[in-house]
Scaffold this active site. Structure first.
Site, PDB file in Angstrom:
ATOM      1  N   ASP A   1     133.394  96.187 137.207  1.00 48.56           N
ATOM      2  CA  ASP A   1     133.686  94.672 137.017  1.00 48.56           C
ATOM      3  C   ASP A   1     134.755  94.628 136.230  1.00 48.56           C
ATOM      4  O   ASP A   1     135.311  95.347 135.560  1.00 48.56           O
ATOM      5  CB  ASP A   1     132.178  95.258 136.017  1.00 48.56           C
ATOM      6  CG  ASP A   1     131.622  93.211 135.620  1.00 48.56           C
ATOM      7  OD1 ASP A   1     130.599  93.375 136.430  1.00 48.56           O
ATOM      8  OD2 ASP A   1     132.225  92.804 135.563  1.00 48.56           O
TER       9      ASP A   1
ATOM     10  N   VAL B   1     137.080  94.569 142.591  1.00 45.24           N
ATOM     11  CA  VAL B   1     136.398  94.816 143.681  1.00 45.24           C
ATOM     12  C   VAL B   1     138.254  93.630 144.603  1.00 45.24           C
ATOM     13  O   VAL B   1     137.898  94.692 145.933  1.00 45.24           O
ATOM     14  CB  VAL B   1     135.090  94.919 144.422  1.00 45.24           C
ATOM     15  CG1 VAL B   1     134.566  95.503 143.263  1.00 45.24           C
ATOM     16  CG2 VAL B   1     135.116  93.302 144.337  1.00 45.24           C
TER      17      VAL B   1
ATOM     18  N   ASN C   1     127.268  95.376 144.432  1.00 45.28           N
ATOM     19  CA  ASN C   1     126.628  95.056 143.728  1.00 45.28           C
ATOM     20  C   ASN C   1     127.605  93.137 144.002  1.00 45.28           C
ATOM     21  O   ASN C   1     127.622  92.072 143.486  1.00 45.28           O
ATOM     22  CB  ASN C   1     125.068  94.660 143.111  1.00 45.28           C
ATOM     23  CG  ASN C   1     125.360  93.289 141.849  1.00 45.28           C
ATOM     24  OD1 ASN C   1     124.974  92.894 142.698  1.00 45.28           O
ATOM     25  ND2 ASN C   1     126.015  93.815 141.103  1.00 45.28           N
TER      26      ASN C   1
ATOM     27  N   SER D   1     121.623  88.759 150.040  1.00 41.46           N
ATOM     28  CA  SER D   1     121.330  87.043 150.091  1.00 41.46           C
ATOM     29  C   SER D   1     120.003  86.230 150.946  1.00 41.46           C
ATOM     30  O   SER D   1     120.406  86.895 151.820  1.00 41.46           O
ATOM     31  CB  SER D   1     122.607  86.379 149.188  1.00 41.46           C
ATOM     32  OG  SER D   1     121.644  85.040 149.494  1.00 41.46           O
TER      33      SER D   1
ATOM     34  N   TYR E   1     129.195  81.153 151.156  1.00 39.29           N
ATOM     35  CA  TYR E   1     128.505  81.644 150.036  1.00 39.29           C
ATOM     36  C   TYR E   1     127.552  82.243 151.543  1.00 39.29           C
ATOM     37  O   TYR E   1     127.708  84.138 151.591  1.00 39.29           O
ATOM     38  CB  TYR E   1     127.376  80.980 149.308  1.00 39.29           C
ATOM     39  CG  TYR E   1     127.472  81.975 148.587  1.00 39.29           C
ATOM     40  CD1 TYR E   1     127.474  83.271 148.227  1.00 39.29           C
ATOM     41  CD2 TYR E   1     125.715  82.591 148.997  1.00 39.29           C
ATOM     42  CE1 TYR E   1     127.198  84.460 147.691  1.00 39.29           C
ATOM     43  CE2 TYR E   1     124.694  83.286 148.141  1.00 39.29           C
ATOM     44  CZ  TYR E   1     125.247  84.505 147.417  1.00 39.29           C
ATOM     45  OH  TYR E   1     124.647  85.084 146.935  1.00 39.29           O
TER      46      TYR E   1
ATOM     47  N   LYS F   1     128.090  86.453 152.989  1.00 36.66           N
ATOM     48  CA  LYS F   1     126.706  87.274 153.183  1.00 36.66           C
ATOM     49  C   LYS F   1     126.169  87.874 154.001  1.00 36.66           C
ATOM     50  O   LYS F   1     125.788  88.732 154.285  1.00 36.66           O
ATOM     51  CB  LYS F   1     125.089  86.777 152.339  1.00 36.66           C
ATOM     52  CG  LYS F   1     125.130  86.324 150.800  1.00 36.66           C
ATOM     53  CD  LYS F   1     125.805  88.126 149.772  1.00 36.66           C
ATOM     54  CE  LYS F   1     126.323  87.878 148.449  1.00 36.66           C
ATOM     55  NZ  LYS F   1     126.138  89.422 148.435  1.00 36.66           N
TER      56      LYS F   1
ATOM     57  N   THR G   1     116.361  83.226 144.520  1.00 36.07           N
ATOM     58  CA  THR G   1     117.116  82.838 143.643  1.00 36.07           C
ATOM     59  C   THR G   1     116.676  83.478 142.780  1.00 36.07           C
ATOM     60  O   THR G   1     115.396  83.386 142.211  1.00 36.07           O
ATOM     61  CB  THR G   1     116.646  81.231 143.226  1.00 36.07           C
ATOM     62  OG1 THR G   1     117.331  80.974 144.454  1.00 36.07           O
ATOM     63  CG2 THR G   1     117.804  80.661 142.459  1.00 36.07           C
TER      64      THR G   1
HETATM   65  N1  LIG Z   1     121.058  85.395 140.957  1.00 40.24           N
HETATM   66  C1  LIG Z   1     121.389  85.372 142.476  1.00 40.24           C
HETATM   67  O1  LIG Z   1     119.919  84.260 142.521  1.00 40.24           O
HETATM   68  C2  LIG Z   1     121.681  85.674 143.515  1.00 40.24           C
HETATM   69  C3  LIG Z   1     120.418  85.878 144.911  1.00 40.24           C
HETATM   70  C4  LIG Z   1     120.758  86.437 145.970  1.00 40.24           C
HETATM   71  C5  LIG Z   1     121.546  87.526 146.070  1.00 40.24           C
HETATM   72  N2  LIG Z   1     122.791  87.502 144.526  1.00 40.24           N
HETATM   73  C6  LIG Z   1     123.891  88.663 144.710  1.00 40.24           C
HETATM   74  O2  LIG Z   1     123.441  89.193 143.485  1.00 40.24           O
HETATM   75  C7  LIG Z   1     125.123  89.889 143.205  1.00 40.24           C
HETATM   76  C8  LIG Z   1     125.049  89.551 141.727  1.00 40.24           C
HETATM   77  O3  LIG Z   1     124.508  88.396 141.620  1.00 40.24           O
HETATM   78  P1  LIG Z   1     123.930  88.006 139.873  1.00 40.24           P
HETATM   79  O4  LIG Z   1     123.026  87.015 139.708  1.00 40.24           O
HETATM   80  O5  LIG Z   1     123.771  89.158 138.799  1.00 40.24           O
HETATM   81  O6  LIG Z   1     125.736  87.162 139.074  1.00 40.24           O
HETATM   82  P2  LIG Z   1     126.506  87.484 137.636  1.00 40.24           P
HETATM   83  O7  LIG Z   1     127.202  86.028 137.689  1.00 40.24           O
HETATM   84  O8  LIG Z   1     125.218  87.747 136.642  1.00 40.24           O
HETATM   85  O9  LIG Z   1     127.017  89.106 138.032  1.00 40.24           O
HETATM   86  C9  LIG Z   1     128.467  88.928 139.014  1.00 40.24           C
HETATM   87  C10 LIG Z   1     128.674  90.319 138.089  1.00 40.24           C
HETATM   88  O10 LIG Z   1     129.632  90.937 139.210  1.00 40.24           O
HETATM   89  C11 LIG Z   1     131.192  90.604 138.573  1.00 40.24           C
HETATM   90  N3  LIG Z   1     132.205  90.692 139.228  1.00 40.24           N
HETATM   91  C12 LIG Z   1     131.980  89.493 139.680  1.00 40.24           C
HETATM   92  N4  LIG Z   1     133.294  89.115 140.549  1.00 40.24           N
HETATM   93  C13 LIG Z   1     133.794  90.229 140.676  1.00 40.24           C
HETATM   94  C14 LIG Z   1     135.571  91.120 141.327  1.00 40.24           C
HETATM   95  N5  LIG Z   1     135.970  90.465 142.199  1.00 40.24           N
HETATM   96  N6  LIG Z   1     135.706  92.554 140.889  1.00 40.24           N
HETATM   97  C15 LIG Z   1     134.682  93.037 140.074  1.00 40.24           C
HETATM   98  N7  LIG Z   1     133.389  92.615 139.409  1.00 40.24           N
HETATM   99  C16 LIG Z   1     133.122  91.573 139.544  1.00 40.24           C
HETATM  100  C17 LIG Z   1     131.180  89.536 136.954  1.00 40.24           C
HETATM  101  O11 LIG Z   1     132.153  90.052 136.082  1.00 40.24           O
HETATM  102  C18 LIG Z   1     129.714  89.491 136.987  1.00 40.24           C
HETATM  103  O12 LIG Z   1     129.553  90.732 136.427  1.00 40.24           O
HETATM  104  C19 LIG Z   1     126.144  88.847 143.650  1.00 40.24           C
HETATM  105  O13 LIG Z   1     126.406  89.448 145.247  1.00 40.24           O
HETATM  106  C20 LIG Z   1     125.611  87.678 144.837  1.00 40.24           C
HETATM  107  O14 LIG Z   1     125.635  86.981 145.462  1.00 40.24           O
HETATM  108  C21 LIG Z   1     122.142  86.113 143.068  1.00 40.24           C
END
Ligand SMILES: NC(=O)c1ccc[n+]([C@@H]2O[C@H](COP(=O)([O-])OP(=O)(O)OC[C@H]3O[C@@H](n4cnc5c(N)ncnc54)[C@H](O)[C@@H]3O)[C@@H](O)[C@H]2O)c1
Length: 246
Positions: free
Chosen positions: A37, A52, A78, A130, A143, A147, A175
């Site tokens: 992370d 990443v 993720n 997503s 976005y 995805k 969401t």
């Molecule tokens: N929350 C939602 O509604 C939702 C819906 C659909 C999909 N998602 C997907 O789920 C995944 C997680 O989302 P979340 O809501 O838990 O987000 P979040 O922001 O709470 O957590 C994301 C994590 O990814 C890390 N991160 C970001 N960029 C990075 C990089 N370049 N290298 C390494 N780590 C990195 C951040 O530090 C954080 O810890 C994402 O891929 C997001 O697109 C989220």
């Protein structure tokens, strides 16, 4: 014995929200889980600071994890970032950055882990997609495109590696109640109204829980899903497919 006793797992973006729920779930079941992370949680010896978006960092961290764990069985791609706007709104730089993290991030981590996955008797990759990959949402051009690419990548990778015994699937949340969505709500002029609108958009009338997404990941990563590859499991309260009457 659980499905994950002694299983070696790598989760990107495992410090927050959905990723943190996945880490918790798999550790509860006895897995050894490494977190990659940008902002790793303090005090976790298996958490590594990795962007990443940077191939050399990814390769070094994946090799470190494989050496510490004696291999890698499961990769959960993720880590992801959001973007808001129509096709007119985001600069080329923003497009490159979001695609670099959300799509190429999964490419880099999977590529670096492949030698160990090939050696594993129960190899699985789970990508975090997503609902925006398949449902048209306002202000999500970049976005959703990122995805959508990850969705297609999941299918191509599944085809390429099925004969090597590596299953590749994705989970597609609606969401979800995570810090990401809290940030989104906090930036809205009326956070309460915005939350109500997001809840109403999902047919089951509430936000998805991160733990529900983690359960789907755990299933896809377990040998119980041994005949499941090239699929995308929707955890979205029915958002992608249902048209219920109000
Ligand atoms: N929350 C939602 O509604 C939702 C819906 C659909 C999909 N998602 C997907 O789920 C995944 C997680 O989302 P979340 O809501 O838990 O987000 P979040 O922001 O709470 O957590 C994301 C994590 O990814 C890390 N991160 C970001 N960029 C990075 C990089 N370049 N290298 C390494 N780590 C990195 C951040 O530090 C954080 O810890 C994402 O891929 C997001 O697109 C989220």
């Amino acid at each position: 014995m659980t499905d994950f006793e002694g299983v070696r797992v790598l989760v990107t973006g495992g410090a927050s929200g959905i990723g943190a729920a996945i880490v918790r779930r798999l550790r509860e079941e006895g897995a050894r889980v490494a977190v990659l992370d940008l902002a790793p949680p303090e005090g976790d010896p298996d958490a590594h600071r990795v962007d990443v978006g940077r191939d050399t960092e990814v390769r070094a961290a994946v090799a470190r994890v494989a050496e510490a764990f004696g291999g890698i069985d499961v990769v959960v791609n993720n880590a992801g970032i959001g973007a808001r706007g129509t096709v007119a709104d985001n600069s080329d730089e923003e497009w490159h950055h979001v695609l670099d993290v959300n799509v190429l991030g999964a490419v880099r981590v999977s590529r670096a882990a492949l030698p160990w996955l090939r050696a594993s008797p129960r190899a699985a990759i789970v990508n975090m997609c997503s609902v925006a990959a398949r449902a048209g949402l306002p202000q999500r051009a970049l976005y959703g495109a990122s995805k959508g690419a990850l969705y297609a990548l999941t299918l191509q990778m599944a085809a390429d590696h099925v004969r090597e015994g590596i299953r590749v699937n994705a989970v597609s949340p609606g969401t979800a109640a995570t810090p990401w969505v809290t940030r989104l709500l906090d930036s809205a002029p009326d956070p309460e109204a915005e939350r109500a609108a997001l809840e109403a958009r999902q047919p089951h009338g509430r936000l998805v829980e991160a733990a529900e997404v983690a359960d789907a990941v755990a299933y896809l990563a377990s040998p119980r899903a041994g005949s499941t590859t090239g699929t995308v499991v929707e955890v979205d309260g029915g958002m992608s497919g249902l048209r219920p009457r109000r």
